[in-house]
Design a protein around this motif. Structure first.
Motif, PDB file in Angstrom:
ATOM      1  N   ARG A  90       1.117  -1.185  -0.328  1.00 14.90           N
ATOM      2  CA  ARG A  90       0.022   0.410   0.378  1.00 14.90           C
ATOM      3  C   ARG A  90       0.838   0.992   0.292  1.00 14.90           C
ATOM      4  O   ARG A  90      -0.008   1.941  -0.863  1.00 14.90           O
ATOM      5  CB  ARG A  90      -0.987  -0.060   1.517  1.00 14.90           C
ATOM      6  N   ILE A  91       2.022   1.500   0.818  1.00 15.46           N
ATOM      7  CA  ILE A  91       3.096   2.731   1.039  1.00 15.46           C
ATOM      8  C   ILE A  91       3.617   2.204  -0.362  1.00 15.46           C
ATOM      9  O   ILE A  91       3.097   4.272  -0.951  1.00 15.46           O
ATOM     10  CB  ILE A  91       3.729   2.461   1.865  1.00 15.46           C
ATOM     11  N   PHE A  92       3.925   2.176  -1.015  1.00 14.40           N
ATOM     12  CA  PHE A  92       4.126   1.775  -2.573  1.00 14.40           C
ATOM     13  C   PHE A  92       3.634   2.438  -3.739  1.00 14.40           C
ATOM     14  O   PHE A  92       3.971   3.156  -4.531  1.00 14.40           O
ATOM     15  CB  PHE A  92       5.372   0.369  -3.308  1.00 14.40           C
ATOM     16  N   ILE A  93       2.169   1.549  -3.892  1.00 15.49           N
ATOM     17  CA  ILE A  93       1.282   1.992  -4.577  1.00 15.49           C
ATOM     18  C   ILE A  93       1.174   3.414  -4.167  1.00 15.49           C
ATOM     19  O   ILE A  93       0.498   4.564  -5.448  1.00 15.49           O
ATOM     20  CB  ILE A  93      -0.382   0.948  -4.694  1.00 15.49           C
ATOM     21  N   THR A  94       0.606   3.886  -3.371  1.00 16.94           N
ATOM     22  CA  THR A  94       0.459   4.666  -3.029  1.00 16.94           C
ATOM     23  C   THR A  94       1.375   6.566  -3.290  1.00 16.94           C
ATOM     24  O   THR A  94       1.980   7.034  -3.864  1.00 16.94           O
ATOM     25  CB  THR A  94       0.201   5.659  -1.217  1.00 16.94           C
ATOM     26  N   LEU A  95       2.941   5.527  -3.277  1.00 13.74           N
ATOM     27  CA  LEU A  95       3.991   7.043  -3.696  1.00 13.74           C
ATOM     28  C   LEU A  95       3.904   6.534  -5.630  1.00 13.74           C
ATOM     29  O   LEU A  95       4.148   7.802  -6.096  1.00 13.74           O
ATOM     30  CB  LEU A  95       5.471   6.095  -3.266  1.00 13.74           C
ATOM     31  N   THR A  96       3.507   5.508  -6.015  1.00 17.26           N
ATOM     32  CA  THR A  96       3.549   5.236  -7.133  1.00 17.26           C
ATOM     33  C   THR A  96       2.687   6.928  -7.696  1.00 17.26           C
ATOM     34  O   THR A  96       2.336   7.726  -8.617  1.00 17.26           O
ATOM     35  CB  THR A  96       2.624   4.464  -7.867  1.00 17.26           C
ATOM     36  N   VAL A  97       0.784   7.325  -6.784  1.00 19.96           N
ATOM     37  CA  VAL A  97       0.040   7.859  -7.514  1.00 19.96           C
ATOM     38  C   VAL A  97       0.320   9.200  -7.276  1.00 19.96           C
ATOM     39  O   VAL A  97       0.800   9.876  -7.939  1.00 19.96           O
ATOM     40  CB  VAL A  97      -0.866   8.136  -6.826  1.00 19.96           C
ATOM     41  N   ILE A  98       1.631   9.206  -6.057  1.00 14.73           N
ATOM     42  CA  ILE A  98       2.301  10.863  -5.484  1.00 14.73           C
ATOM     43  C   ILE A  98       2.862  11.266  -7.435  1.00 14.73           C
ATOM     44  O   ILE A  98       3.060  12.451  -7.107  1.00 14.73           O
ATOM     45  CB  ILE A  98       2.824  10.606  -4.542  1.00 14.73           C
ATOM     46  N   LEU A  99       3.768  10.356  -7.017  1.00 18.72           N
ATOM     47  CA  LEU A  99       5.422  10.826  -8.257  1.00 18.72           C
ATOM     48  C   LEU A  99       4.097  10.817  -9.777  1.00 18.72           C
ATOM     49  O   LEU A  99       5.104  11.596 -10.221  1.00 18.72           O
ATOM     50  CB  LEU A  99       5.785   9.311  -8.566  1.00 18.72           C
ATOM     51  N   GLY A 100       3.102  10.202 -10.558  1.00 16.93           N
ATOM     52  CA  GLY A 100       2.314  10.488 -11.257  1.00 16.93           C
ATOM     53  C   GLY A 100       1.423  11.899 -11.195  1.00 16.93           C
ATOM     54  O   GLY A 100       1.985  12.454 -11.963  1.00 16.93           O
ATOM     55  N   ILE A 101       0.980  12.513 -10.063  1.00 14.90           N
ATOM     56  CA  ILE A 101       1.022  13.644  -9.913  1.00 14.90           C
ATOM     57  C   ILE A 101       1.947  15.120  -9.894  1.00 14.90           C
ATOM     58  O   ILE A 101       2.113  15.574 -10.491  1.00 14.90           O
ATOM     59  CB  ILE A 101       0.043  14.217  -8.407  1.00 14.90           C
ATOM     60  N   ALA A 102       3.067  14.665  -9.319  1.00 13.87           N
ATOM     61  CA  ALA A 102       4.770  15.279  -9.656  1.00 13.87           C
ATOM     62  C   ALA A 102       4.081  15.133 -11.058  1.00 13.87           C
ATOM     63  O   ALA A 102       4.903  16.242 -11.416  1.00 13.87           O
ATOM     64  CB  ALA A 102       5.346  14.693  -9.070  1.00 13.87           C
ATOM     65  N   PHE A 103       4.665  14.598 -11.739  1.00 14.45           N
ATOM     66  CA  PHE A 103       4.714  14.353 -13.432  1.00 14.45           C
ATOM     67  C   PHE A 103       3.915  15.364 -13.578  1.00 14.45           C
ATOM     68  O   PHE A 103       4.206  15.611 -14.546  1.00 14.45           O
ATOM     69  CB  PHE A 103       3.970  12.731 -13.752  1.00 14.45           C
ATOM     70  N   VAL A 104       2.368  15.142 -13.648  1.00 12.62           N
ATOM     71  CA  VAL A 104       1.572  16.561 -13.881  1.00 12.62           C
ATOM     72  C   VAL A 104       1.893  17.747 -13.785  1.00 12.62           C
ATOM     73  O   VAL A 104       2.263  18.701 -14.604  1.00 12.62           O
ATOM     74  CB  VAL A 104      -0.080  16.066 -13.577  1.00 12.62           C
ATOM     75  N   PHE A 105       1.959  17.843 -13.087  1.00 10.42           N
ATOM     76  CA  PHE A 105       2.782  19.551 -12.308  1.00 10.42           C
ATOM     77  C   PHE A 105       3.924  19.421 -13.232  1.00 10.42           C
ATOM     78  O   PHE A 105       4.240  21.020 -13.524  1.00 10.42           O
ATOM     79  CB  PHE A 105       3.583  19.098 -10.936  1.00 10.42           C
ATOM     80  N   TYR A 106       5.327  19.260 -13.257  1.00 11.06           N
ATOM     81  CA  TYR A 106       5.996  19.570 -13.718  1.00 11.06           C
ATOM     82  C   TYR A 106       6.128  19.129 -15.669  1.00 11.06           C
ATOM     83  O   TYR A 106       6.289  19.925 -15.984  1.00 11.06           O
ATOM     84  CB  TYR A 106       7.901  18.244 -13.789  1.00 11.06           C
ATOM     85  N   GLN A 107       4.784  18.589 -15.715  1.00  9.21           N
ATOM     86  CA  GLN A 107       4.301  18.719 -17.405  1.00  9.21           C
ATOM     87  C   GLN A 107       4.425  20.183 -17.455  1.00  9.21           C
ATOM     88  O   GLN A 107       4.323  20.739 -18.479  1.00  9.21           O
ATOM     89  CB  GLN A 107       3.389  18.201 -17.807  1.00  9.21           C
ATOM     90  N   TYR A 108       3.058  20.499 -16.671  1.00  9.03           N
ATOM     91  CA  TYR A 108       2.120  21.953 -16.468  1.00  9.03           C
ATOM     92  C   TYR A 108       3.903  22.992 -16.488  1.00  9.03           C
ATOM     93  O   TYR A 108       3.726  23.848 -17.000  1.00  9.03           O
ATOM     94  CB  TYR A 108       1.702  22.218 -15.431  1.00  9.03           C
TER      95      TYR A 108
END
Length: 196
Positions: A90-108
């Motif tokens: 669960r910790i690593f799947i949550t970290l995956t989502v956080i990294l995905g959101i960070a990806f979107v931020f850096y695209q912006y």
């Protein structure tokens, strides 16, 4: 509930499970063809006289690292789930989502870096090349948002104890889609890096 009804329900559930992965693969093949069409149009348009060459925004490099890391954390999450270490998974799947959101931020952030260079998607400051780059990247971000929603559903089900080492179909489907979106961005990044 009769025994016949229970048997029918089990058969329907089994049929849905068997068709889930093939349906996902068909959807991913369709998305691949869509992006192949967009990148082909990009290549054809490079012959235009008004084509402008520019370097990729620095934020796109950072976002590429983030999405690769998100696939790694998802692999780790699946590994721990298979080994019945649910809490760590669960910790690593949550970290995956956080990294995905960070990806979107850096695209912006990358889009803003293009604006700082005077390169826009539309309007007087736009060029064919920046319109293609931003348009294709935005389409990928939309697919990535879908991936984040899928992962949020996976996390929800994970915390509801719906996954186990012997029952991982939903998790696997979410992981396949996320890795696909990851590979799609890596393809686009290298495409834009080498074909200018």
């Amino acid at each position: 509930m009769s025994e016949q009804t229970q048997t029918l329900e089990k058969e329907l559930k089994s049929a849905k499970q068997k068709s889930a992965k093939p349906m996902l693969w068909i959807a991913m093949i369709s998305m691949t063809m869509f992006f192949a069409g967009l990148t082909s149009a990009y290549v054809v348009s490079m012959n235009r006289e008004d084509w402008v060459t520019f370097d990729l925004p620095q934020a796109f490099y950072t976002s590429t690292v983030l999405i690769i890391l998100s696939s790694i954390t998802l692999f780790i999450s699946k590994y721990y789930l298979k080994n019945n270490k649910i809490a760590i998974s669960r910790i690593f799947i949550t970290l995956t989502v956080i990294l995905g959101i960070a990806f979107v931020f850096y695209q912006y952030t990358g889009f803003n870096q293009l604006k700082d260079l005077g390169l826009y998607f539309t309007g007087p400051g736009s060029t064919v090349s920046t319109s293609f780059l931003i348009g294709i990247t935005l389409m990928h971000v939309l697919h990535l948002f879908a991936g984040i929603i899928v992962l949020l559903v996976v996390i929800y089900n994970h915390f509801k104890n719906k996954y186990s080492p012997t029952h991982m179909l939903g998790f696997e489907l979410g992981a396949i889609f996320w890795h696909f979106v990851d590979l799609l961005w890596i393809y686009l990044f290298f495409f834009f890096y080498f074909i200018r």
